[in-house]
Design a protein around this motif. Structure first.
Motif, PDB file in Angstrom:
ATOM      1  N   GLY A  54       2.353   0.154   5.399  1.00  0.00           N
ATOM      2  CA  GLY A  54       2.901  -0.945   5.166  1.00  0.00           C
ATOM      3  C   GLY A  54       1.789  -1.847   4.626  1.00  0.00           C
ATOM      4  O   GLY A  54       0.468  -1.529   4.190  1.00  0.00           O
ATOM      5  N   ASP A  55       1.930  -3.409   4.584  1.00  0.00           N
ATOM      6  CA  ASP A  55       0.871  -4.314   3.977  1.00  0.00           C
ATOM      7  C   ASP A  55      -0.006  -4.612   5.223  1.00  0.00           C
ATOM      8  O   ASP A  55       0.389  -4.811   6.359  1.00  0.00           O
ATOM      9  N   ASP A  56      -1.197  -4.851   4.924  1.00  0.00           N
ATOM     10  CA  ASP A  56      -2.112  -5.650   5.777  1.00  0.00           C
ATOM     11  C   ASP A  56      -1.934  -6.962   5.688  1.00  0.00           C
ATOM     12  O   ASP A  56      -2.076  -7.489   4.668  1.00  0.00           O
ATOM     13  N   PRO A  57      -1.811  -7.627   6.794  1.00  0.00           N
ATOM     14  CA  PRO A  57      -1.369  -8.875   7.013  1.00  0.00           C
ATOM     15  C   PRO A  57      -2.452  -9.876   6.552  1.00  0.00           C
ATOM     16  O   PRO A  57      -2.450 -11.006   6.009  1.00  0.00           O
ATOM     17  N   LEU A  58      -4.017  -9.245   6.441  1.00  0.00           N
ATOM     18  CA  LEU A  58      -4.836 -10.233   6.035  1.00  0.00           C
ATOM     19  C   LEU A  58      -5.238 -10.233   4.454  1.00  0.00           C
ATOM     20  O   LEU A  58      -5.302 -11.339   4.140  1.00  0.00           O
TER      21      LEU A  58
ATOM     22  N   ASN B 209      -1.146  -2.817   0.329  1.00  0.00           N
ATOM     23  CA  ASN B 209      -0.216  -1.934   0.771  1.00  0.00           C
ATOM     24  C   ASN B 209      -0.737  -0.619   0.955  1.00  0.00           C
ATOM     25  O   ASN B 209      -1.336  -0.169   0.146  1.00  0.00           O
ATOM     26  N   TYR B 210      -0.887   0.029   1.959  1.00  0.00           N
ATOM     27  CA  TYR B 210      -1.347   1.279   2.444  1.00  0.00           C
ATOM     28  C   TYR B 210      -0.387   2.292   2.567  1.00  0.00           C
ATOM     29  O   TYR B 210      -0.856   3.291   3.171  1.00  0.00           O
ATOM     30  N   ASP B 211       0.915   2.172   1.967  1.00  0.00           N
ATOM     31  CA  ASP B 211       1.865   3.399   2.119  1.00  0.00           C
ATOM     32  C   ASP B 211       1.226   4.705   1.370  1.00  0.00           C
ATOM     33  O   ASP B 211       1.715   5.892   1.887  1.00  0.00           O
TER      34      ASP B 211
END
Length: 84
Positions: free
Chosen positions: A2-6, A10-12
């Motif tokens: 998913g997405d890095d909150p910082l 997206n690292y899918d």
């Protein structure tokens, strides 16, 4: 993954990369992948060594598999941008 909150990145794509690397390594060496699961922050593997195939490996066959794997990884690194 998913997405890095910082950063919002997206690292899918890493999930597919981990899967392809696992299967590439297993095919280069005498390892059977019984099961695997790629989670967001870790992975689970069930592996077994194909003892018959590994006993049949001559040293040169091992070296050939190692170099084929290295060439494949070098080629992939040149074709795609840095994924981390």
């Amino acid at each position: 993954m998913g997405d890095d909150p910082l950063t919002g990145i997206n690292y899918d794509h890493r999930r597919d990369w981990v899967e392809s690397q696992l299967l590439t390594l297993a095919s280069a060496f005498s390892i059977d992948v019984a099961a695997y699961a790629v989670m967001s922050n870790h992975l689970h593997l069930v592996l077994s060594v194909d003892i018959y195939q590994s006993n049949c490996f001559a040293f040169m066959a091992f070296i050939r598999g190692y170099f084929c794997l290295a060439i494949e990884l070098i080629t992939k690194c040149r074709e795609c941008p840095l994924i981390f």
